[in-house]
Design a protein around this motif. Structure first.
Motif, PDB file in Angstrom:
ATOM      1  N   PHE A 194      -6.543   5.135   6.669  1.00 41.47           N
ATOM      2  CA  PHE A 194      -6.359   3.880   7.176  1.00 41.47           C
ATOM      3  C   PHE A 194      -6.769   3.694   8.845  1.00 41.47           C
ATOM      4  CE2 PHE A 194      -4.666   3.355   3.085  1.00 41.47           C
ATOM      5  CZ  PHE A 194      -4.898   2.113   2.747  1.00 41.47           C
ATOM      6  N   LEU A 217      -6.327  -4.907   6.759  1.00 41.57           N
ATOM      7  CA  LEU A 217      -7.712  -4.524   7.746  1.00 41.57           C
ATOM      8  C   LEU A 217      -8.345  -6.018   8.196  1.00 41.57           C
ATOM      9  CD1 LEU A 217      -9.379  -2.146   5.640  1.00 41.57           C
ATOM     10  CD2 LEU A 217      -8.163  -1.431   7.698  1.00 41.57           C
ATOM     11  N   LEU A 251      -5.269  -3.978   1.126  1.00 43.58           N
ATOM     12  CA  LEU A 251      -6.264  -3.616   1.894  1.00 43.58           C
ATOM     13  C   LEU A 251      -6.768  -4.694   2.906  1.00 43.58           C
ATOM     14  CD1 LEU A 251      -8.588  -1.087  -0.125  1.00 43.58           C
ATOM     15  CD2 LEU A 251      -7.377  -0.598   1.677  1.00 43.58           C
ATOM     16  N   HIS A 273     -18.326 -16.312  13.710  1.00 47.85           N
ATOM     17  CA  HIS A 273     -18.086 -14.884  13.529  1.00 47.85           C
ATOM     18  C   HIS A 273     -16.707 -14.412  13.331  1.00 47.85           C
ATOM     19  CE1 HIS A 273     -22.403 -13.600  13.284  1.00 47.85           C
ATOM     20  NE2 HIS A 273     -22.475 -14.261  14.398  1.00 47.85           N
ATOM     21  N   PHE A 274     -16.175 -14.502  14.432  1.00 46.06           N
ATOM     22  CA  PHE A 274     -14.713 -14.032  14.195  1.00 46.06           C
ATOM     23  C   PHE A 274     -13.708 -14.684  13.097  1.00 46.06           C
ATOM     24  CE2 PHE A 274     -14.875 -12.368  18.760  1.00 46.06           C
ATOM     25  CZ  PHE A 274     -13.874 -11.506  18.629  1.00 46.06           C
ATOM     26  N   LEU A 331     -26.730  -9.837   0.935  1.00 48.13           N
ATOM     27  CA  LEU A 331     -25.209  -9.213   0.641  1.00 48.13           C
ATOM     28  C   LEU A 331     -24.377 -10.269  -0.317  1.00 48.13           C
ATOM     29  CD1 LEU A 331     -24.746  -7.648   4.104  1.00 48.13           C
ATOM     30  CD2 LEU A 331     -24.903  -6.598   2.084  1.00 48.13           C
ATOM     31  N   PHE A 387     -14.987 -13.404   9.610  1.00 49.55           N
ATOM     32  CA  PHE A 387     -14.840 -12.053   9.350  1.00 49.55           C
ATOM     33  C   PHE A 387     -13.517 -11.991   8.549  1.00 49.55           C
ATOM     34  CE2 PHE A 387     -13.240  -7.794  10.200  1.00 49.55           C
ATOM     35  CZ  PHE A 387     -14.378  -7.176   9.820  1.00 49.55           C
ATOM     36  N   TYR A 409      -3.545  -3.775  -5.047  1.00 53.33           N
ATOM     37  CA  TYR A 409      -3.847  -2.780  -3.738  1.00 53.33           C
ATOM     38  C   TYR A 409      -5.114  -3.204  -2.941  1.00 53.33           C
ATOM     39  CZ  TYR A 409      -4.930   1.676  -1.697  1.00 53.33           C
ATOM     40  OH  TYR A 409      -4.825   2.786  -0.941  1.00 53.33           O
ATOM     41  N   PHE A 458     -22.816  -6.239  12.579  1.00 54.99           N
ATOM     42  CA  PHE A 458     -23.582  -7.536  12.066  1.00 54.99           C
ATOM     43  C   PHE A 458     -23.600  -8.598  13.174  1.00 54.99           C
ATOM     44  CE2 PHE A 458     -22.970  -5.102   8.337  1.00 54.99           C
ATOM     45  CZ  PHE A 458     -24.001  -5.558   7.286  1.00 54.99           C
ATOM     46  N   THR A 459     -22.526  -8.727  13.854  1.00 55.60           N
ATOM     47  CA  THR A 459     -22.530  -9.813  15.033  1.00 55.60           C
ATOM     48  C   THR A 459     -23.644  -9.583  15.905  1.00 55.60           C
ATOM     49  OG1 THR A 459     -20.077 -10.264  14.648  1.00 55.60           O
ATOM     50  CG2 THR A 459     -21.243 -11.212  16.435  1.00 55.60           C
ATOM     51  N   TRP A 507     -19.569 -12.489   5.591  1.00 57.63           N
ATOM     52  CA  TRP A 507     -19.129 -13.711   6.224  1.00 57.63           C
ATOM     53  C   TRP A 507     -19.971 -14.702   6.580  1.00 57.63           C
ATOM     54  CZ3 TRP A 507     -19.239  -9.154   8.936  1.00 57.63           C
ATOM     55  CH2 TRP A 507     -19.693  -9.371  10.508  1.00 57.63           C
ATOM     56  N   ILE A 526       1.000  -1.266  -0.074  1.00 60.99           N
ATOM     57  CA  ILE A 526      -0.076   0.029  -0.009  1.00 60.99           C
ATOM     58  C   ILE A 526       0.784   1.325  -0.082  1.00 60.99           C
ATOM     59  CG2 ILE A 526      -1.691   1.490   1.329  1.00 60.99           C
ATOM     60  CD1 ILE A 526      -2.785  -1.170   2.026  1.00 60.99           C
ATOM     61  N   MET A 544     -10.212   3.588   8.971  1.00 57.07           N
ATOM     62  CA  MET A 544     -10.968   2.201   8.398  1.00 57.07           C
ATOM     63  C   MET A 544     -10.837   1.162   9.389  1.00 57.07           C
ATOM     64  SD  MET A 544      -9.759   2.914   4.285  1.00 57.07           S
ATOM     65  CE  MET A 544      -9.453   1.178   3.731  1.00 57.07           C
ATOM     66  N   ILE A 568     -18.413  -2.488  11.581  1.00 57.33           N
ATOM     67  CA  ILE A 568     -18.851  -3.760  10.734  1.00 57.33           C
ATOM     68  C   ILE A 568     -19.232  -4.812  11.678  1.00 57.33           C
ATOM     69  CG2 ILE A 568     -18.842  -5.010   8.675  1.00 57.33           C
ATOM     70  CD1 ILE A 568     -17.405  -2.658   7.271  1.00 57.33           C
ATOM     71  N   PHE A 569     -18.125  -5.401  12.097  1.00 57.42           N
ATOM     72  CA  PHE A 569     -18.079  -6.690  12.740  1.00 57.42           C
ATOM     73  C   PHE A 569     -18.941  -6.711  14.095  1.00 57.42           C
ATOM     74  CE2 PHE A 569     -16.067  -9.457  15.872  1.00 57.42           C
ATOM     75  CZ  PHE A 569     -16.165 -10.650  15.241  1.00 57.42           C
ATOM     76  N   HIS A 582       1.168   3.920  -2.908  1.00 55.03           N
ATOM     77  CA  HIS A 582       0.872   5.377  -2.619  1.00 55.03           C
ATOM     78  C   HIS A 582       1.904   6.294  -3.022  1.00 55.03           C
ATOM     79  CE1 HIS A 582      -3.370   5.978  -0.895  1.00 55.03           C
ATOM     80  NE2 HIS A 582      -3.020   4.736  -0.641  1.00 55.03           N
ATOM     81  N   MET A 631     -14.058  -1.035  10.418  1.00 54.50           N
ATOM     82  CA  MET A 631     -14.117  -2.725  10.326  1.00 54.50           C
ATOM     83  C   MET A 631     -14.520  -3.227  11.849  1.00 54.50           C
ATOM     84  SD  MET A 631     -12.888  -3.809   7.735  1.00 54.50           S
ATOM     85  CE  MET A 631     -13.249  -2.925   6.379  1.00 54.50           C
ATOM     86  N   PHE A 681     -15.838  -7.880   3.116  1.00 53.80           N
ATOM     87  CA  PHE A 681     -16.208  -7.912   4.407  1.00 53.80           C
ATOM     88  C   PHE A 681     -17.471  -8.123   5.044  1.00 53.80           C
ATOM     89  CE2 PHE A 681     -11.751  -6.059   4.403  1.00 53.80           C
ATOM     90  CZ  PHE A 681     -11.176  -6.931   5.468  1.00 53.80           C
ATOM     91  N   LEU A 682     -18.398  -7.855   4.090  1.00 52.84           N
ATOM     92  CA  LEU A 682     -19.836  -7.958   4.652  1.00 52.84           C
ATOM     93  C   LEU A 682     -20.627  -9.077   4.488  1.00 52.84           C
ATOM     94  CD1 LEU A 682     -20.809  -4.268   3.116  1.00 52.84           C
ATOM     95  CD2 LEU A 682     -19.970  -4.936   5.500  1.00 52.84           C
TER      96      LEU A 682
END
Ligand SMILES: [Cu+2]
Lengths: 540, 98
Positions: free
Chosen positions: B68, A212, A208, A248-249, A322, A252, A204, B82-83, A302, A180, B71, B78-79, A184, B75, A299-300
């Motif tokens: 970043f 993340l 990300l 969930h974890f 989703l 994700f 790229y 939704f959980t 899982w 990244i 972000m 979001i987690f 950049h 994240m 990411f939405l």
């Protein structure tokens, strides 16, 4: 090491810039680190492949012939862990990304060359740990480490494996961070974002996700560790925890991880299709932004892995919807690649054969993914061979085919040598046929109800399983052939010029193999990617 | 580019982190009912914020770096959203059972 013989008394390049093992193990050259990764992930791939071969041999008959259920559990777990964490996640980013990102943007190296080397060492430490587990008891939880089995039941090597996965995550995070920052800050003059090759956009987007998402994998492993070692109640209901929380974890990170594996391949396919149709990729900006969209929407979705696990119907509906949406950016790519083929001067060189294979197989893999996002149908096929076939179409048909396309496309750049086109084309064809014979029957047998992760099965499934095992032996030939013709090309291959394919892109404007600092002088970019006009004069 | 933070600031923050840890431990011995968790989480959030802003220099971050960091927070949101959606709606059913 035999590698230095590559570079005969030729020009100075990154391979003959230093000699001896030490010059390789302490290198900060992104190209050499790519080679280190290439060797290490190839070993992982061979090991994982060997385990796959054993699995297919066991499944040749409905009875338990080679091993019992305990050994089989350990076998498919190691196959998954080695292939996913050891091969697929690092594969294209760590080898081709490392080698090509600085070359493609006209830079001397990545932003943090020493961090780059560190990430290889971290990978090696974790890799050795995984191999240690393999030969010392093994792990029987499946690569997903589901609780409560992993936290309070299994007596196999859960701790060292989760620790290894935790450590391996840092290698991934550092690679993502490095890419990244490099993209950049280190682009050559004139290399604007929209002049970048699509491979860079997909790298790229991949970075990300690595940056993340991977920390969440680390947290998951730590929580599992905390529960198993210190009895902290997180996932175990007896201690006040919830087993589903683990899923969930875990997902994700691990659903986006699917995109860590497939996005880089998509980037390779864009480069290869442009080069062998001699056209700019149709809808460049759409393809570029669809990579970013995949990274974000990935990411939405899982919990589509948890539809039958007992989560709420409301959440299941949302995740189902989703999951359908995330298919859109993938479809945009497939349609745009197909549109690029239209009226292109197509040349079926080896990389293009792999790319064509990718297009078909990835499409089947993606579409069967939609079957699985449909709540009602998913109940029927969850934990059957249908799922196994689906993700192998994505990961082997998609990610591995893309990796092979890229390896063959840039091999002349990396080594300065051409491989035998005849052998390579034959291998591509064998791989494609072998792959389909192996995995297509698994869709059928799964739909008929054969569950995954068992070493025995009902006798009526045997014919399709024999077919699958036969396919696997064809596939194995397709995977082993490149080892021979690629290796022999190092000694006997024809020398590749700067640009053997007549492709556009900065990496083709420097020597093959590139000099230590990539370019003699910093290139200035005046045109966008895939600037294909009449190119006959470019080859050479 | 790099902003130099005086060592004194680091020491002060370090001290604050130790104090907050002490508070967490102390509060664990007092029964506040459901407030125990609220206090523990609040203290943890303050500590994390201090670390990110000062030790990790996020306060002085600009441009993409700031984006970043932000972000990362998204994240987490979001987690959690939704959980929690799963946990809060477990009791809902689409159709009433006969
Ligand atoms: Cu998924």
């Amino acid at each position: 090491m035999a590698v230095p013989t590559l570079a005969l008394p030729q020009k100075k390049n990154y391979i003959n810039a230093g000699s001896g093992l030490k010059s390789w193990l302490l290198t900060t050259d992104h190209k050499r680190i790519a080679i280190l990764y290439l060797i290490s992930i190839s070993i992982m791939f061979l090991l994982g492949g060997l385990m796959a071969a054993l699995i297919r041999m066991e499944l040749l008959t409905p009875a338990a012939d080679l091993m019992g259920s305990d050994d089989y559990n350990r076998l498919f777990t190691s196959h998954g862990v080695v292939m996913i964490f050891g091969f697929l996640i690092p594969s294209i980013p760590a080898v081709l990304g490392n080698f090509l990102i600085p070359l493609m943007i006209g830079a001397k190296d990545l932003a943090f060359p020493r961090v780059n080397l560190l990430s290889w060492y971290i990978y090696m430490v974790a890799g050795v740990m995984v191999l240690w587990v393999l030969f010392n008891g093994g792990l029987d939880t499946g690569w997903t480490f589901y609780t409560p089995y992993s936290s309070s039941v299994s007596t196999s090597e859960v701790l060292p494996t989760t620790l290894a996965v935790f450590i391996m995550g840092f290698s991934s995070i550092l690679t993502g961070l490095n890419f990244i920052v490099t993209i950049h800050t280190m682009r050559a003059p004139g290399m604007t974002w929209f002049r970048m090759p699509l491979f860079l956009w997909s790298m790229y987007a991949t970075s990300l996700i690595m940056l993340l998402g991977t920390p969440v994998l680390g947290i998951t492993m730590l929580l599992l560790f905390a529960e198993r070692v210190f009895g902290v109640g997180i996932f175990d209901p007896a201690l006040g925890g919830d087993p589903l929380l683990f899923q969930h974890f875990f997902w994700f990170y691990s659903h986006p991880a699917v995109y860590i594996m497939i996005l880089p391949s998509m980037g390779v396919i864009s480069e290869v299709i442009a080069a062998f149709t001699r056209k700019r990729i149709f809808g460049y900006r759409f393809v570029a932004f669809s990579s970013i969209a995949i990274a974000i929407f990935g990411f939405l979705v899982w919990a589509h892995h948890m539809f039958v696990a007992g989560m709420s119907i409301h959440a299941a509906l949302i995740f189902s919807l989703l999951s359908y949406l995330v298919a859109i950016p993938s479809a945009i790519k497939v349609f745009n690649w197909s549109a690029t083929l239209y009226k292109g001067s197509i040349q079926f060189s080896t990389p293009m054969l792999y790319a064509m294979g990718f297009l078909g197989l990835f499409t089947i893999g993606g579409l069967t993914g939609l079957f699985l996002s449909a709540l009602a149908l998913d109940v029927h096929v969850t934990d059957t061979y249908f799922v196994v076939a689906h993700f192998h179409f994505i990961m082997v048909g998609g990610a591995v085919m893309g990796y092979l396309a890229g390896l063959h496309f840039w091999w002349p750049k990396i080594t300065g040598r051409m491989y035998s086109e005849t052998w390579a084309k034959l291998a591509a064809l064998i791989t494609f046929i072998g792959f389909n014979v192996t995995f297509f029957p698994q869709f059928i047998v799964g739909f008929l109800g054969m569950p995954r992760r068992y070493h025995t099965y009902a006798p009526e499934f045997q014919v399709l399983n024999i077919l699958s095992t036969a396919g696997a032996s064809i596939l194995a030939v397709g995977m082993i052939l490149p080892i021979f013709y690629l290796t022999s090309s190092l000694w006997s291959g024809k020398r590749a010029g700067k640009n053997p394919w007549g492709a556009a892109g900065l990496e083709w404007e420097t020597e093959s193999p590139p000099p230590q600092f990539n370019f003699d002088e910093t290139p200035v970019v005046t045109v966008g990617a895939y600037n294909y006009g009449p190119v006959e004069d470019k080859i050479g | 580019m790099a902003h130099i933070v005086p060592v004194r600031t680091y020491l002060m923050v370090g001290l604050a982190l130790i104090l907050l840890t002490a508070i967490t431990v102390a509060v664990a011995y007092v029964d506040l009912g459901p407030l125990n968790e609220v206090v523990a989480l609040a203290v943890a959030a303050i500590k994390a914020t201090l670390i990110v802003l000062i030790f990790m220099n996020a306060r002085y971050a600009k441009g993409p770096t700031k984006l970043f960091i932000f972000m990362g927070l998204i994240m987490m949101a979001i987690f959690m959203v939704f959980t929690m959606d799963d946990y809060m709606t477990r009791q809902w059913t689409l159709f009433t059972q006969p």
